[in-house]
Write a protein that holds these residues in place. Structure first.
Motif, PDB file in Angstrom:
ATOM      1  N   ILE A  24      69.388  56.981  20.284  1.00 19.91           N
ATOM      2  CA  ILE A  24      68.622  56.401  21.396  1.00 19.91           C
ATOM      3  C   ILE A  24      69.359  55.145  21.870  1.00 19.91           C
ATOM      4  O   ILE A  24      69.526  54.189  21.118  1.00 19.91           O
ATOM      5  N   ALA A  25      69.830  55.188  23.106  1.00 22.24           N
ATOM      6  CA  ALA A  25      70.545  54.046  23.704  1.00 22.24           C
ATOM      7  C   ALA A  25      69.945  53.795  25.081  1.00 22.24           C
ATOM      8  O   ALA A  25      70.653  53.691  26.079  1.00 22.24           O
ATOM      9  N   ALA A  26      68.618  53.705  25.101  1.00 19.93           N
ATOM     10  CA  ALA A  26      67.881  53.669  26.372  1.00 19.93           C
ATOM     11  C   ALA A  26      67.942  52.321  27.071  1.00 19.93           C
ATOM     12  O   ALA A  26      67.582  52.206  28.249  1.00 19.93           O
ATOM     13  N   GLY A  27      68.354  51.274  26.365  1.00 18.79           N
ATOM     14  CA  GLY A  27      68.500  49.967  26.993  1.00 18.79           C
ATOM     15  C   GLY A  27      67.179  49.277  27.284  1.00 18.79           C
ATOM     16  O   GLY A  27      66.128  49.652  26.742  1.00 18.79           O
ATOM     17  N   THR A  28      67.238  48.284  28.161  1.00 20.09           N
ATOM     18  CA  THR A  28      66.057  47.476  28.485  1.00 20.09           C
ATOM     19  C   THR A  28      65.953  47.261  29.989  1.00 20.09           C
ATOM     20  O   THR A  28      66.878  47.541  30.737  1.00 20.09           O
ATOM     21  N   ARG A  29      64.820  46.736  30.390  1.00 17.05           N
ATOM     22  CA  ARG A  29      64.597  46.301  31.772  1.00 17.05           C
ATOM     23  C   ARG A  29      64.033  44.881  31.714  1.00 17.05           C
ATOM     24  O   ARG A  29      63.553  44.458  30.661  1.00 17.05           O
ATOM     25  N   PRO A  30      64.097  44.135  32.809  1.00 17.33           N
ATOM     26  CA  PRO A  30      63.521  42.787  32.770  1.00 17.33           C
ATOM     27  C   PRO A  30      62.027  42.851  32.486  1.00 17.33           C
ATOM     28  O   PRO A  30      61.317  43.702  33.039  1.00 17.33           O
ATOM     29  N   ALA A  31      61.563  41.963  31.613  1.00 17.51           N
ATOM     30  CA  ALA A  31      60.125  41.885  31.342  1.00 17.51           C
ATOM     31  C   ALA A  31      59.443  41.247  32.552  1.00 17.51           C
ATOM     32  O   ALA A  31      59.927  40.259  33.101  1.00 17.51           O
ATOM     33  N   ARG A  32      58.326  41.845  32.962  1.00 18.07           N
ATOM     34  CA  ARG A  32      57.590  41.335  34.123  1.00 18.07           C
ATOM     35  C   ARG A  32      56.185  40.926  33.699  1.00 18.07           C
ATOM     36  O   ARG A  32      55.368  41.789  33.360  1.00 18.07           O
ATOM     37  N   PRO A  33      55.876  39.629  33.710  1.00 22.53           N
ATOM     38  CA  PRO A  33      54.519  39.195  33.366  1.00 22.53           C
ATOM     39  C   PRO A  33      53.494  39.846  34.300  1.00 22.53           C
ATOM     40  O   PRO A  33      53.723  39.939  35.520  1.00 22.53           O
ATOM     41  N   ASP A  34      52.376  40.326  33.750  1.00 25.26           N
ATOM     42  CA  ASP A  34      51.342  41.000  34.551  1.00 25.26           C
ATOM     43  C   ASP A  34      50.754  40.086  35.619  1.00 25.26           C
ATOM     44  O   ASP A  34      50.271  40.562  36.652  1.00 25.26           O
ATOM     45  N   SER A  35      50.780  38.786  35.375  1.00 21.59           N
ATOM     46  CA  SER A  35      50.152  37.836  36.292  1.00 21.59           C
ATOM     47  C   SER A  35      50.990  37.555  37.538  1.00 21.59           C
ATOM     48  O   SER A  35      50.527  36.875  38.458  1.00 21.59           O
ATOM     49  N   VAL A  36      52.208  38.084  37.571  1.00 23.76           N
ATOM     50  CA  VAL A  36      53.122  37.787  38.689  1.00 23.76           C
ATOM     51  C   VAL A  36      53.238  38.998  39.605  1.00 23.76           C
ATOM     52  O   VAL A  36      53.448  40.128  39.149  1.00 23.76           O
ATOM     53  N   ASP A  37      53.101  38.760  40.897  1.00 27.86           N
ATOM     54  CA  ASP A  37      53.151  39.835  41.892  1.00 27.86           C
ATOM     55  C   ASP A  37      54.578  39.973  42.436  1.00 27.86           C
ATOM     56  O   ASP A  37      54.933  39.396  43.461  1.00 27.86           O
ATOM     57  N   PHE A  38      55.405  40.741  41.734  1.00 25.30           N
ATOM     58  CA  PHE A  38      56.800  40.927  42.145  1.00 25.30           C
ATOM     59  C   PHE A  38      56.850  41.789  43.411  1.00 25.30           C
ATOM     60  O   PHE A  38      56.165  42.810  43.512  1.00 25.30           O
ATOM     61  N   ASP A  39      57.670  41.378  44.377  1.00 25.24           N
ATOM     62  CA  ASP A  39      57.835  42.184  45.595  1.00 25.24           C
ATOM     63  C   ASP A  39      59.300  42.502  45.873  1.00 25.24           C
ATOM     64  O   ASP A  39      59.626  43.105  46.902  1.00 25.24           O
ATOM     65  N   ASP A  40      60.206  42.090  44.964  1.00 27.98           N
ATOM     66  CA  ASP A  40      61.651  42.331  45.087  1.00 27.98           C
ATOM     67  C   ASP A  40      62.249  41.730  46.361  1.00 27.98           C
ATOM     68  O   ASP A  40      63.324  42.128  46.806  1.00 27.98           O
ATOM     69  N   ARG A  41      61.545  40.745  46.932  1.00 25.82           N
ATOM     70  CA  ARG A  41      62.062  40.055  48.117  1.00 25.82           C
ATOM     71  C   ARG A  41      61.884  38.554  47.969  1.00 25.82           C
ATOM     72  O   ARG A  41      62.834  37.794  47.960  1.00 25.82           O
TER      73      ARG A  41
END
Length: 467
Positions: A142-159
Motif C-alpha cells: 500500500i503506497a496510497a500517499g496522503t492529501r492535505p488535512a482539511r479542518p471541518d470548520s473551514v470552507d475551502f473553495d480552492d480560490r
C-alpha cells in the motif's frame, strides 16, 4: 495462482521503487493508480511542482542576484501565474514520461483506476467505465500517499481559501496571503509568495516555527523572511475565516483580524486510505488515515506491506523511496539492510535549509559536549560570485574524538552540499578528514574546510588551557 506476485497501490515515489525493485527480482508486478496521478502527489501536486515553482520564482524575480545588481533588479517586471505554470507543467510532463518509461522498461503493468480491497489477496479496480475488475495478488504494497488535512470548520473553495495542493492552481498571484501553519510546507509557500511580492502573514499556534531545526538557522530564515515583508503571528490560532466578495478575513482567537486575498491552510496531511476498504483485507487505519507497520514495513496482515506517507513520519519523498525498495525486498524474501538513521532533511524555503544529525538543543539536552565550527558564505569566493552574502554552514563536532555530530546549512545549495557531511558521518569520519581534504576552489563545498578549521581551533584552545 494469482494474477500478480506483487500488486502496488499507488505510483508515488514509494510505490514506483517498490514495483521496480520487485520486478528486478523477477516477480510479476503491477501498479494501480488513476490515469491523471501517475507519479502520485509528489509529481502532480506536491514536491516536484512546488520546487519547480520555487525555481521559476527565483529566476523570474532575480531575487538571488540582487546582492550583485541592486535591490530593484528583476528578470521580469510583471510575473503572471502563466509564467510560473509553464515551467511547472513542463517538468511534470517530463517526469511523468520518465516514470512511465521506467515502469515499461522493467515490465511493470500499469492498471489504470482506483483500487479497493476485496480480501487479503485481491482488489477491485474501478477504471471509470462503471464496471469493476477483480485483480488477485500474492503480496501487496500500500503506497496510497496522503492529501492535505482539511479542518471541518473551514470552507475551502480552492480560490480564496486553499490547501497546499490547491495553492499551485491559483488564477493570479495574490497581493496578500495568510498562511496558517508554520511547518515545512507552510514556510516553503510563505517564502515563495513573499519573493513574488505578496504581503504574507504566517499564523502559528506554537511559539516558534520549524522547531525541529537548529534555532540559529531558523532565526536566520526568519530574519530574511521579515526582510521580504513577512509578518509572523506566533502563539495565535485562527478562529474563523470569513469570505467576502473581494477577499477573506481571518479572525484570530485573540481578536485580531487579518484581511487577505488568499488564505492557505497547511494543517498536516491525511492518509488516503478512506476508499481502500481496508477492513475487507483485515486492516485498519488511525484517525489520520495512517497504517501501522513493523520494522520490515509489514502490516498486521502478513502478505500486505505499507510504505511512504501513509505510514507517517518522516513522510519525505527521499525516505519513502527507500521504504518502497526495502518493503519489496522483504516481500520477495530477499535479504535487505535496514534504513540508516542518518537521514538528511531538506526544506526548500527561500533561502533553503538542510541538515543531518543532531542540533545544538538536542545535544545540550542529552548532555553531549560539542564545539561549533561556522563558515559564512560571504567569506567564500563562490559565495561572492553567486551573490549569497547570508548563507552559512555549521558543524557540531565532538571535542573528545572529533566526530561530526551534526551538519546544518542555510543558503544557496544547502540541500546539495549537506550530503558531504552526511557521507563523512555515515562512514564514521571525523573533522580531521575535512581539515586534510582539498576542495575545489571556488566552491560552496569549501565551507566544510573553513568550518572544520574554526571548530578545530576552538578545540585546540580549550585543550591548551586545560593542560
Amino acid at each position: 495462482m494469482y494474477d500478480y506476485d506483487l500488486l502496488v497501490l499507488g505510483s508515488g515515489p514509494s510505490g514506483q521503487k517498490a514495483a521496480i525493485a520487485a520486478a528486478k527480482l523477477g516477480r510479476r508486478v503491477a501498479i494501480v493508480d488513476r490515469r491523471d496521478m501517475l507519479g502520485g502527489v509528489c509529481i502532480n501536486t506536491g514536491t516536484v511542482p512546488s520546487k519547480t515553482l520555487r525555481e521559476a520564482v527565483l529566476y523570474l524575480t532575480g531575487l538571488s542576484q540582487r546582492d550583485l545588481y541592486g535591490s530593484s533588479y528583476r528578470v521580469k517586471e510583471d510575473i503572471t501565474v502563466a509564467d510560473l505554470a509553464a515551467r511547472t507543467q513542463h517538468v511534470i510532463t517530463r517526469q511523468t514520461d520518465v516514470i512511465r518509461n521506467q515502469l515499461a522498461r522493467n515490465k511493470v503493468s500499469l492498471i489504470t483506476g482506483t483500487g479497493r480491497f476485496a480480501d487479503a489477496h485481491s482488489v477491485w479496480v474501478d477504471g471509470g467505465s462503471g464496471r469493476e475488475t477483480r485483480v488477485s495478488f500474492d503480496k501487496a504494497v500500500i503506497a496510497a500517499g496522503t492529501r492535505p488535512a482539511r479542518p471541518d470548520s473551514v470552507d475551502f473553495d480552492d480560490r480564496t481559501i486553499v490547501d497546499s495542493d490547491g495553492v499551485i492552481n491559483l488564477q493570479a498571484v495574490p497581493r496578500s496571503m495568510v498562511v496558517v501553519g508554520a511547518g515545512v510546507i507552510g514556510m516553503e509557500y510563505a517564502s515563495l509568495f513573499a519573493a513574488l511580492g505578496t504581503k504574507v502573514t504566517v499564523v502559528e499556534r506554537r511559539p516558534r516555527m520549524l522547531d525541529f531545526c537548529d534555532e540559529e538557522i531558523v532565526e536566520s530564515l526568519k530574519y530574511h523572511l521579515r526582510d521580504l515583508s513577512v509578518t509572523f503571528r506566533f502563539g495565535e490560532e485562527v478562529a474563523a475565516v470569513e469570505k467576502h466578495r473581494s477577499a477573506a478575513l481571518c479572525v484570530l482567537r485573540s481578536g485580531k483580524k487579518i484581511a487577505a486575498d488568499t488564505v492557505m491552510y497547511s494543517a498536516g496531511r491525511q492518509g488516503q486510505t478512506d476508499d481502500l476498504a481496508l477492513e475487507a483485507a483485515g486492516l485498519t487505519a488511525d484517525h489520520r488515515g495512517r497504517i501501522t507497520v513493523d520494522a520490515d514495513y509489514r502490516t498486521t496482515v502478513e502478505n500486505i506491506y505499507a510504505v511512504g506517507d501513509v505510514i507517517g513520519f518522516p513522510a519525505l519523498a527521499s525516505t519513502s523511496m527507500e521504504q518502497g525498495r526495502l518493503a519489496a525486498q522483504h516481500a520477495c524474501g530477499e535479504p535487505a539492510r535496514g534504513m540508516s538513521d542518518l537521514q538528511p532533511i531538506g526544506i526548500y524555503t527561500i533561502p533553503e535549509i538542510s541538515f543531518v544529525g543532531k542540533n545544538e538543543e538536542e545535544l545540550t539536552d542529552a548532555s553531549v559536549p560539542f564545539e561549533v565550527g561556522i563558515a559564512r558564505y560571504r567569506e567564500l569566493a563562490r559565495g561572492q560570485i553567486v551573490g549569497d552574502s547570508y548563507g552559512m554552514l555549521k558543524l557540531l563536532v565532538s571535542p573528545e574524538d572529533g566526530r561530526l555530530l551534526g551538519v546544518h546549512v542555510f543558503g544557496t545549495g544547502a540541500t546539495e552540499i549537506v550530503h558531504i557531511g552526511q557521507a563523512v558521518m555515515g562512514c564514521g569520519g571525523t573533522v580531521d578528514y575535512l581539515l586534510d581534504a582539498v576542495f575545489n576552489y571556488p566552491t560552496l563545498a569549501e565551507a566544510y574546510k573553513v568550518a572544520a578549521l574554526d571548530a578545530a581551533n576552538k578545540i585546540r584552545n580549550i585543550t591548551r588551557i586545560d593542560t
